[in-house]
Write a protein that holds these residues in place. Structure first.
Motif, mmCIF file in Angstrom:
data_model
loop_
_atom_site.group_PDB
_atom_site.id
_atom_site.type_symbol
_atom_site.label_atom_id
_atom_site.label_comp_id
_atom_site.label_asym_id
_atom_site.label_seq_id
_atom_site.Cartn_x
_atom_site.Cartn_y
_atom_site.Cartn_z
ATOM 1 N N ALA A 164 3.048 5.176 3.608
ATOM 2 C CA ALA A 164 2.189 3.842 2.998
ATOM 3 C C ALA A 164 2.152 5.031 1.609
ATOM 4 C CB ALA A 164 0.370 3.550 3.451
ATOM 5 N N GLN A 171 -1.318 0.026 5.471
ATOM 6 C CA GLN A 171 0.349 -0.552 6.227
ATOM 7 C C GLN A 171 0.021 -0.933 7.902
ATOM 8 O OE1 GLN A 171 2.639 0.032 3.674
ATOM 9 N NE2 GLN A 171 3.941 -1.396 5.367
ATOM 10 N N VAL A 310 0.531 -2.506 -0.159
ATOM 11 C CA VAL A 310 1.135 -2.182 0.942
ATOM 12 C C VAL A 310 2.702 -2.203 0.688
ATOM 13 C CG1 VAL A 310 -0.359 -2.611 2.590
ATOM 14 C CG2 VAL A 310 0.652 -4.666 1.973
ATOM 15 N N ALA A 349 8.490 4.332 1.162
ATOM 16 C CA ALA A 349 8.278 3.884 2.040
ATOM 17 C C ALA A 349 8.424 4.745 3.224
ATOM 18 C CB ALA A 349 8.287 2.499 2.930
#
Length: 374
Positions: A164, A171, A310, A349
């Motif tokens: 995250a 997330q 996010v 990510a």
């Protein structure tokens, strides 16, 4: 018998249901009968669930105290992949989410936890005699090195994961709200406030028992008698479930710096019965001497539950970094954190670029290719 003045458990839930859960103060108690005792191996077979990765790492770090103290991550990481494999054999596909950088709005909470952790860790090493006893929960810290080792192992086994931008809660909520996963497994009631559709708390991975917070089943019908005070679930029906949950969270006590002087869970409900989710009226009633200062804190706390930063995921690919609720960049809202360039979103990510935390600049990490079969 319950001693005078002690809080009684809600109907249908044993008192120990409140233990082992973190997040918003007393939320699990006030949700009461809205939480269902379920079995994940029955409910989630054939489904995809999101796992709060740091919860597992904390658990296994405590179990392998000596290895954790020596920074030997192998037994901890092996536990992660073995449990994930067992769940896959039970028909449950897992998607892991790990925390990234520290959330700006939780600096005070994180600082206090770091101090408690240092004291607990010093006490542990002073008293333990190499017998392999579990590390106290307050002493455990999950470092980036441990997360990175876990990522490498998950990639080698073909499991899906995300790091995250900040704390993993937002997330996890994104994956739930977008229908990418069917449920979330965690110990943090913040996920309920963030709006996750189905949140399983207190999961026992041996028996499968868990408490399910189903967002659609939490509100409670209003009573016929209009004179009495409403409980939290009735307030959710009257004023909107998420609006009430967010207001309760910032008033009752959460990780954000929103604490009002003299206000806890009980008074939060009293204030909300009088003023619903009107933060300005609540602050004037609770802290008439400094309404502007506290109003700003509460509004920022609510926004942290509405718009955490996010990665927006399409398929399995993270293609941009935006706020959860608005879908826009965080802009100048420093309490939410900043958004990285879209071109970096996928690499960040996947942990191919380290989180920028504690003053450290992000750097690229070389990893083995992801395997396709778990």
């Amino acid at each position: 018998a319950t001693r005078a003045g002690a809080a009684r458990p809600p109907s249908g839930l044993p008192r120990n249901s409140f233990r082992g859960v973190m997040g918003v103060k007393d939320l699990i108690k006030h949700l009461g009968g809205g939480l269902q005792e379920r079995n994940i191996y029955v409910d989630c077979r054939g489904q995809t669930v999101a796992i709060d990765g740091h919860v597992w790492l904390h658990e296994f770090a405590r179990r392998h105290a000596v290895a954790w103290g020596d920074e030997d991550w192998v037994p901890i990481v092996d536990e992660v992949t073995q449990r994930a494999a067992r769940m896959l054999r039970a028909g449950i596909t897992t998607v892991f989410v790990f925390d990234g950088a520290s959330a700006p709005a939780k600096e005070g909470t994180d600082g206090a936890r770091a101090k408690r952790r240092a004291v607990a860790l010093e006490e542990f090493f002073r008293n333990q005699d190499g017998d392999g006893s579990e590390v106290p929960h307050a002493a455990v810290t999950v470092t980036w090195d441990l997360v990175s080792a876990s990522i490498d192992a998950l990639r080698a086994k073909g499991f899906t994961y995300y790091v995250a931008p900040y704390e993993g809660d937002g997330q996890l909520a994104h994956l739930s709200l977008q229908g990418i996963v069917d449920a979330v497994f965690t110990v943090d009631t913040d996920l309920v406030v963030l709006g996750c559709k189905r949140t399983y708390l207190k999961v026992n991975y041996y028996t499968g028992s868990a408490l399910l917070a189903d967002q659609d089943k939490l509100p409670l019908p209003l009573p016929h008698d209009k004179g009495g005070a409403l409980n939290l679930r009735q307030l959710m029906t009257k004023h909107g479930a998420l609006a009430v949950l967010r207001t309760y969270a910032v008033l009752a006590g959460c990780d954000y710096d929103t604490k009002l002087r003299g206000v806890g869970p009980a008074r939060a409900l009293t204030l909300m019965n009088a003023h619903a989710t009107n933060l300005e009226a609540i602050v004037k009633a609770a802290c008439p001497d400094s309404p502007s200062e506290w109003l700003d804190k509460l509004r920022k706390g609510v926004e942290c539950f509405v718009n955490p930063v996010v990665y927006h995921v399409s398929g399995k690919m993270a293609n941009k970094q935006r706020c959860l609720g608005s879908g826009r960049s965080s802009g100048n809202n420093a309490h939410l954190g900043s958004c990285c360039p879209d071109l970096q979103a996928s690499a960040r990510a996947l942990g191919l670029i380290t989180p920028s935390s504690g003053g450290r600049e992000p750097v690229r990490v070389e990893r083995q290719p992801v395997q396709t079969v778990a």
